[in-house]
Design a protein around this motif. Structure first.
Motif, PDB file in Angstrom:
ATOM      1  N   GLY A   1       0.760  -1.245   0.049  1.00  0.00           N
ATOM      2  CA  GLY A   1       0.153  -0.141  -0.226  1.00  0.00           C
ATOM      3  C   GLY A   1       0.989   1.410   0.155  1.00  0.00           C
ATOM      4  N   MET A   2       1.903   1.220   0.780  1.00  0.00           N
ATOM      5  CA  MET A   2       2.883   2.522   0.715  1.00  0.00           C
ATOM      6  C   MET A   2       3.553   2.500  -0.626  1.00  0.00           C
ATOM      7  SD  MET A   2       1.754   3.920   3.581  1.00  0.00           S
ATOM      8  CE  MET A   2       3.033   5.160   3.228  1.00  0.00           C
ATOM      9  N   VAL A   3       3.842   1.467  -1.276  1.00  0.00           N
ATOM     10  CA  VAL A   3       4.569   1.681  -2.141  1.00  0.00           C
ATOM     11  C   VAL A   3       3.572   2.062  -3.349  1.00  0.00           C
ATOM     12  CG1 VAL A   3       5.456   0.173  -4.375  1.00  0.00           C
ATOM     13  CG2 VAL A   3       6.301  -0.308  -2.068  1.00  0.00           C
ATOM     14  N   VAL A   4       2.363   1.838  -3.477  1.00  0.00           N
ATOM     15  CA  VAL A   4       1.432   2.502  -4.269  1.00  0.00           C
ATOM     16  C   VAL A   4       1.275   4.015  -4.232  1.00  0.00           C
ATOM     17  CG1 VAL A   4      -1.079   2.508  -4.880  1.00  0.00           C
ATOM     18  CG2 VAL A   4      -0.011   0.344  -4.571  1.00  0.00           C
ATOM     19  N   LEU A   5       1.339   4.261  -2.653  1.00  0.00           N
ATOM     20  CA  LEU A   5       1.118   5.675  -2.590  1.00  0.00           C
ATOM     21  C   LEU A   5       2.367   6.566  -2.759  1.00  0.00           C
ATOM     22  CD1 LEU A   5      -0.604   5.489   0.847  1.00  0.00           C
ATOM     23  CD2 LEU A   5      -1.609   6.522  -0.896  1.00  0.00           C
ATOM     24  N   GLN A   6       3.391   6.009  -2.723  1.00  0.00           N
ATOM     25  CA  GLN A   6       4.766   6.460  -3.051  1.00  0.00           C
ATOM     26  C   GLN A   6       4.623   6.979  -4.683  1.00  0.00           C
ATOM     27  OE1 GLN A   6       7.643   7.772  -1.338  1.00  0.00           O
ATOM     28  NE2 GLN A   6       6.670   7.531   0.476  1.00  0.00           N
TER      29      GLN A   6
END
Length: 231
Positions: A90-95
């Motif tokens: 999820g954090m990779v997507v946001l980044q």
């Protein structure tokens, strides 16, 4: 959460607890990584994604909006379920969502100005965050209504951009409303950190990071236009 808070929950000073420092530090690190990612992506084909998406502005807003919500939901699901692998995804997507958008903005400026633009944007965003944080911590009251204001800003912005897709003169209204939406969300997230001391540090960090990143990419557009206009 009820809008009627107890004095114990709302009467806070400016002193930060270790939990609050962890949230602020975590969000700052995530934002720093995002800035580096924006700079790197400007040299890749991904920087051209905005050209295609915003050929019809409403399409770009919908795609990025869905991507941000999707990344947030995945990250939160991973945290709540104790699955750090899912949270990481999820954090990779946001980044990458914020990174690609930011790079798409930055690419219109001369390469030699990219670091300057990112630096100015970071300083302005930090100052805005400090002002909003100071205001929230100085007031012993609930800021739950700011969450509602944020949602109104986002919805109003999407509607304005939908109209602006066909009547371009309306597009700046959409920009302003969505910008205000992120500013109000930032205040709301800071209030959550201030008053909800038993909440998950990871979840609060994600919330603050998304709000700051949203403010950052809007300030980035303004700074980029200013710097380019000086040439």
């Amino acid at each position: 959460m009820s809008s009627f808070e107890t004095p114990h929950e709302t009467e806070r000073g400016f002193g930060l607890s270790s939990r609050e420092v962890q949230v602020i530090g975590g969000a700052s690190i995530l934002m720093a990584v995002n800035i580096v990612l924006m700079y790197v992506i400007t040299e890749t084909p991904l920087a051209q994604v905005n050209d295609y998406l915003f050929a019809a502005p409403i399409l770009g807003v919908i795609v990025y909006g869905v991507a941000i919500m999707g990344g947030e939901l995945i990250a939160e699901r991973g945290v709540k379920g104790g699955d750090m692998g899912i949270a990481f995804v999820g954090m990779v997507v946001l980044q990458f969502v914020f990174g690609i958008f930011g790079a798409g903005v930055l690419r219109f400026a001369p390469p030699e100005t990219h670091l300057t633009i990112l630096g100015i944007t970071a300083v302005v965003t930090a100052l805005m965050t400090a002002v909003i944080s100071g205001y929230v911590y100085a007031r012993s009251k609930t800021f739950e209504n700011w969450g509602t204001y944020s949602m109104v800003g986002f919805i109003g912005g999407v509607v304005a951009i939908l109209i602006g897709t066909f009547v371009p003169v309306v597009l700046p209204v959409g920009f302003v409303l969505i910008f205000l939406g992120f500013l109000f969300r930032l205040g709301y997230e800071i209030w959550q950190v201030r008053d909800h001391r038993n909440a998950s540090v990871a979840l609060q960090t994600i919330g603050v990071y998304i709000a700051v990143a949203g403010v950052f990419v809007h300030v980035l557009q303004l700074v980029m236009r200013y710097v380019v206009s000086q040439d």
